[in-house]
Design a protein around this motif. Structure first.
Motif, PDB file in Angstrom:
ATOM      1  N   VAL B 463      -2.870  -1.996  -4.502  1.00 23.50           N
ATOM      2  CA  VAL B 463      -2.583  -2.028  -3.066  1.00 23.50           C
ATOM      3  C   VAL B 463      -1.152  -1.591  -2.699  1.00 23.50           C
ATOM      4  O   VAL B 463      -0.972  -0.789  -1.779  1.00 23.50           O
ATOM      5  CB  VAL B 463      -2.892  -3.426  -2.480  1.00 23.50           C
ATOM      6  N   PRO B 464      -0.104  -2.084  -3.396  1.00 23.64           N
ATOM      7  CA  PRO B 464       1.248  -1.723  -2.951  1.00 23.64           C
ATOM      8  C   PRO B 464       1.452  -0.213  -2.908  1.00 23.64           C
ATOM      9  O   PRO B 464       2.020   0.319  -1.946  1.00 23.64           O
ATOM     10  CB  PRO B 464       2.151  -2.365  -4.012  1.00 23.64           C
ATOM     11  N   ARG B 466      -1.037   2.297  -3.075  1.00 23.06           N
ATOM     12  CA  ARG B 466      -2.021   2.997  -2.244  1.00 23.06           C
ATOM     13  C   ARG B 466      -1.759   2.809  -0.757  1.00 23.06           C
ATOM     14  O   ARG B 466      -1.774   3.764   0.017  1.00 23.06           O
ATOM     15  CB  ARG B 466      -3.434   2.498  -2.583  1.00 23.06           C
ATOM     16  N   ALA B 467      -1.525   1.557  -0.344  1.00 25.10           N
ATOM     17  CA  ALA B 467      -1.390   1.277   1.082  1.00 25.10           C
ATOM     18  C   ALA B 467       0.068   1.234   1.519  1.00 25.10           C
ATOM     19  O   ALA B 467       0.365   1.417   2.701  1.00 25.10           O
ATOM     20  CB  ALA B 467      -2.079  -0.048   1.414  1.00 25.10           C
ATOM     21  N   GLY B 468       0.987   0.998   0.571  1.00 20.68           N
ATOM     22  CA  GLY B 468       2.395   0.858   0.937  1.00 20.68           C
ATOM     23  C   GLY B 468       3.108   2.186   1.106  1.00 20.68           C
ATOM     24  O   GLY B 468       3.875   2.372   2.064  1.00 20.68           O
TER      25      GLY B 468
END
Ligand SMILES: Cc1cc2nc3c(=O)[nH]c(=O)nc-3n(C[C@H](O)[C@H](O)[C@H](O)COP(=O)(O)O)c2cc1C
Ligand code: SF4
Ligand code: SF4
Ligand code: SF4
Ligand code: FES
Ligand code: FES
Lengths: 234, 550
Positions: B463-464, B466-468
């Motif tokens: 997540v960090p 990919r989405a960050g």
């Protein structure tokens, strides 16, 4: 051979674990809570959501507790202010990555992401939210796949591959464009491999895969993979 | 084949080489090929034949000499005379004057003492000197004698001891001690074991590994066989991106030749060692070069990183112990075995031994592939080897370590090149990319450019990253269009820390480096964008806002 036991300290508390245990298992067995999202007992750990990261003394890197095995004399911190802050940020990123409007969502009240958000007091996001809309796959007579709620935890892929044994679901593209697909990116109704077992909908933590006409409280079964694995190994 | 036969081939080949008074090396690597290197090779062969010099002068195809900016390049030995920008119509004149009249055509020769004098070519020792398509050429300059030495006079433990003693550290970026890694794999008891040579080289603007493979493929093969002997592996893979057709061809040929000479296969050099190498082509994803993603890719899965532990040394390819090394790391191995670990440990600095290849690009007078001893300062690289920024421009920053490297300002140029100093400054060794940035470039734009690269290359698993990263880019976009706020800088920093600390693999963990270092060293330039709504470099078009008067 008698089973070896390792001793470790989690948040200042001395606990004992099997050398094959993960940090998460050792903590959970001893009543210490570590938040998780992509992890599901019975499935291969994924290490993707990063919510379960902990600090291990002497290691400059944060470690995911769902994938890291314990070792003797390990000293672990599960809830430093830094970790709590990172977890909040991860929840914020997940909520802003796709469209999460809980009030109109089928999963409202039955959603692990929503639960975590309220547990961590995430009531707004400091980053902007994405509003790009993806089309739902409603082609199947029973299942719905709604990419707008998907958090790409891959629980559905793993349960389908490892427990049901068919590997109908997978991911296409990469990075922020990653997307769950059925077979080789077919509409669900056209899938040859899907056995319609519904395990994906049972383990999806959010409202991204669900069964038409059924309430999520009836269809969600988080314990299913662990139950099957335990039964099989008997 | 027996070890003695290697020696014999070496002697015969050496005599053959000595029989010629001159050797014309025509560079046929990727930097010179587009400039008609193949035609040039033919032209030299024809000219030599026409002038009846076949007995005196050998025309040979070679790999990159390291001065691709003046391609195509021809190197005439003895004397190491480097002819630059050679055109087919000049060929006859060069042969006539240089070979027949013995007069060097000074006006056509590359003149740049500084470019070479600060370099130390160990890994690229044979680049530009041998024909990469002939194993005999490699043997003639001492190739495979290290393997013979290891197999006949050393135990696997002794090989690992020498590698440890040398202080060699991984050239793939992280700088992990190579001897220690070999030891881990050697100690793992599961079988079979594998050796993977990492030639993915996904960083934009970096071409050192490609050059090595095109110029001296057998150095990689020999390094791999020695590694296999040391750790007890039976099978090796070279993982190379499919965008490197010439390197692939060259390595394929090298593997075939090594097989036919009994340097690969069963009972290598009459010993009990069995080892084979297969090429595996990647589809060109940056993340596929990460050491666990490479394993997934070789296994036929999506190239996404796996959490470590378990480390590849314990559970790698198909769950078996696997040694993953960068090809540059491996190319050092034969030298260490031949000359001893103690010899190697004296090159560079005590904690960071040997040399390192860098792809020097951006706003410098002499871009190219350089090899320097560890511990050299950035200043020497940029100003002495690189010749500084072109006239009329001003140096602004240097990005060290590729797309996830750090952007360092002028007052940090005295920084020595070693893993620790770079990391401390917020940069990384990475795969050895150095990009010089001048005052025409906007710092925010530069950070955005590299963040954009990492965003596109994120595998999406965690997540960090990919989405960050997309959020970081969004904020930089806002700043560049005049919509940024001072508070955004805090969000930028907070997000960067999350991505750096919580991402699964090195891609995410290093992606924020350009942002964090520019925020640290060039904060004023961000503020100028936000507060004064101006871009000092004049790059960004900032939207005008109507100031609402009370
Ligand atoms: C995103 C990413 C890309 C990488 N790409 C490469 C590469 O192209 N070549 C390489 O040798 N190492 C690459 N690495 C480093 C490898 O993970 C690994 O550390 C290295 O191959 C180990 O070999 P060494 O010990 O010889 O350096 C990459 C790492 C990351 C995180
Ligand atoms: S999936 Fe969960 S978090 Fe997302 S909108 Fe639905 S209830 Fe809310
Ligand atoms: S559909 Fe559900 S289970 Fe599958 S990846 Fe998305 S959120 Fe996870
Ligand atoms: S850091 Fe980025 S590239 Fe690495 S695993 Fe996470 S998403 Fe993939
Ligand atoms: S629960 Fe451990 S990374 Fe998701
Ligand atoms: S490719 Fe010819 S000098 Fe580099």
């Amino acid at each position: 051979m008698s089973e070896r036991i390792v001793k470790l300290i989690i948040d200042g508390k001395e606990v004992f674990a099997k050398p094959t245990d993960t940090i998460l298992k050792a903590a959970t067995d001893n009543g210490i809570y570590i938040p998780t999202l992509c992890y599901l007992e019975g499935l291969t750990p994924h290490g993707g959501c990063r919510l379960c990261v902990v600090e291990v003394k002497g290691n400059p890197k944060l470690m995911t507790s769902c994938t890291t095995p314990v070792s003797n004399n390990m000293e672990i911190t599960t809830n430093s202010p830094k970790l709590v802050k990172y977890r909040k940020q991860i929840i914020e990123l997940l909520l802003s990555e796709r469209i999460h409007t809980c009030s109109v969502c089928v999963a409202n009240g039955n959603c692990e992401l929503q639960e975590l958000a309220s547990k961590f007091g995430v009531d707004h996001t400091s980053v902007s939210r994405n509003w790009e809309r993806f089309e739902l796959d409603m082609s199947h007579e029973r299942f719905v796949l709604d990419h707008n709620r998907c958090i790409l935890c891959t629980r559905c892929i793993r349960v389908c591959d490892e427990i049901e044994g068919v590997h109908t679901l997978d991911i296409k593209k990469r990075g922020k464009d990653s997307m769950i697909i059925v077979d080789l990116d077919e509409p669900w109704a056209a899938s040859y491999s899907c056995t319609e077992c519904g395990k994906c909908s049972a383990v999806c933590p959010v409202g991204a895969i669900y069964i038409k006409g059924k309430h999520l409280s009836e269809t969600k079964k988080k314990e299913l993979p662990e139950f099957i694995v335990r039964r099989r190994s008997r | 084949m027996k070890p003695e036969e290697i020696q014999k081939i070496a002697e015969t080949e050496h005599d053959l080489r000595m029989a010629y008074k001159y050797r014309i090396n025509v560079c046929c690597s990727s930097g010179c090929l587009p400039f008609g290197a193949q035609k040039l090779l033919k032209a030299f062969e024809d000219a030599v034949k026409e002038l009846g010099l076949e007995k005196v002068c050998k025309v040979a195809r070679t790999g990159c000499v390291g001065t691709c900016s003046v391609a195509p390049v021809v190197l005439i030995d003895p004397g190491n005379h480097l002819y630059q920008n050679v055109k087919p119509e000049d060929v006859k004149k060069i042969v006539q004057e240089h070979i027949i009249n013995g007069r060097v055509l000074e006006e056509c020769v590359y003149k740049n003492e500084a470019y070479f004098s600060k370099q130390y070519r160990l890994i690229l020792r044979n680049a530009g000197k041998i024909d990469p398509l002939r194993i005999e050429d490699y043997i003639a300059v001492g190739g495979y004698s290290a393997l013979a030495k290891a197999l006949t006079h050393m135990t696997p433990e002794q090989v690992i001891y020498e590698i440890s003693l040398s202080g060699l550290r991984g050239r793939g970026g992280a700088g992990f001690p190579t001897g220690q890694k070999w030891n881990f794999v050697a100690k793992s008891t599961a079988k079979p074991k594998y050796v993977v040579a990492n030639l993915d080289e996904g960083d934009p603007g970096v071409f050192a590994n490609r050059t090595l493979a095109e110029a001296d493929p057998h150095a990689i093969v020999e390094g791999m066989v020695i590694a296999a002997y040391a750790v007890g592996a039976e099978k090796g893979f070279i993982y190379i991106r499919s965008e490197y057709p010439l390197a692939i061809q060259t390595l394929k040929k090298a593997i075939e030749q090594a097989k036919s000479y009994g340097l690969l296969g069963n009972n290598i050099l009459g010993s009990t060692l069995n080892f084979d190498i297969e090429l595996r082509l990647g589809a060109g994803a940056f993340v596929a070069g990460e050491e666990t993603a490479i394993l997934s890719s070789i296994e036929g899965l999506r190239a996404t990183p796996r959490p470590r532990p378990p480390y590849p040394a314990v559970s790698g390819l198909w769950g078996k112990p696997t040694l993953v090394n960068n090809v540059e790391t491996l190319a050092n191995v034969p030298l260490i075995i031949l000359n001893g670990g103690a010899w190697f440990s004296k090159i560079g600095t005590p904690k960071c031994t040997g040399t390192k290849c860098f792809s020097l690009t951006g706003k410098v007078k002499n871009p190219g592939l350089i090899e320097v001893p560890m511990g050299i300062t950035l200043k020497e690289i940029v100003y002495e080897i690189g010749g500084g920024v072109p006239e009329g421009r001003k140096f602004k920053a240097v990005l060290v370590g590729g797309p996830s490297g750090g952007c360092l300002p002028e007052n940090m140029l005295s920084l020595p090149i070693d893993y620790e100093s770079l990391t401390q400054a917020g940069a990384i060794m990475g795969s050895g990319g150095i990009v010089v940035i001048d005052d025409e470039s906007c710092i925010v734009d530069t950070a955005r450019f590299f963040i954009d690269f990492c965003m596109d290359e994120s595998c999406g698993k965690c997540v960090p990253c990919r989405a960050g990263i997309p959020k970081v880019k969004e904020i930089l976009d806002k700043i560049m269009t005049g919509e940024g706020k001072v508070e955004d800088l805090n969000v930028l920093e907070d997000l960067s820390y999350l991505i750096r600390d919580a991402s699964l693999c090195g891609l995410g963990q290093t992606a924020p480096n350009p942002v964090l270092t520019t925020l640290k060293y060039f904060k004023q330039e961000y503020l100028t964008h936000i507060v004064e709504r101006k871009c000092p470099a004049g790059k960004c078009v900032l939207k005008k806002v109507e100031v609402i008067k009370e």
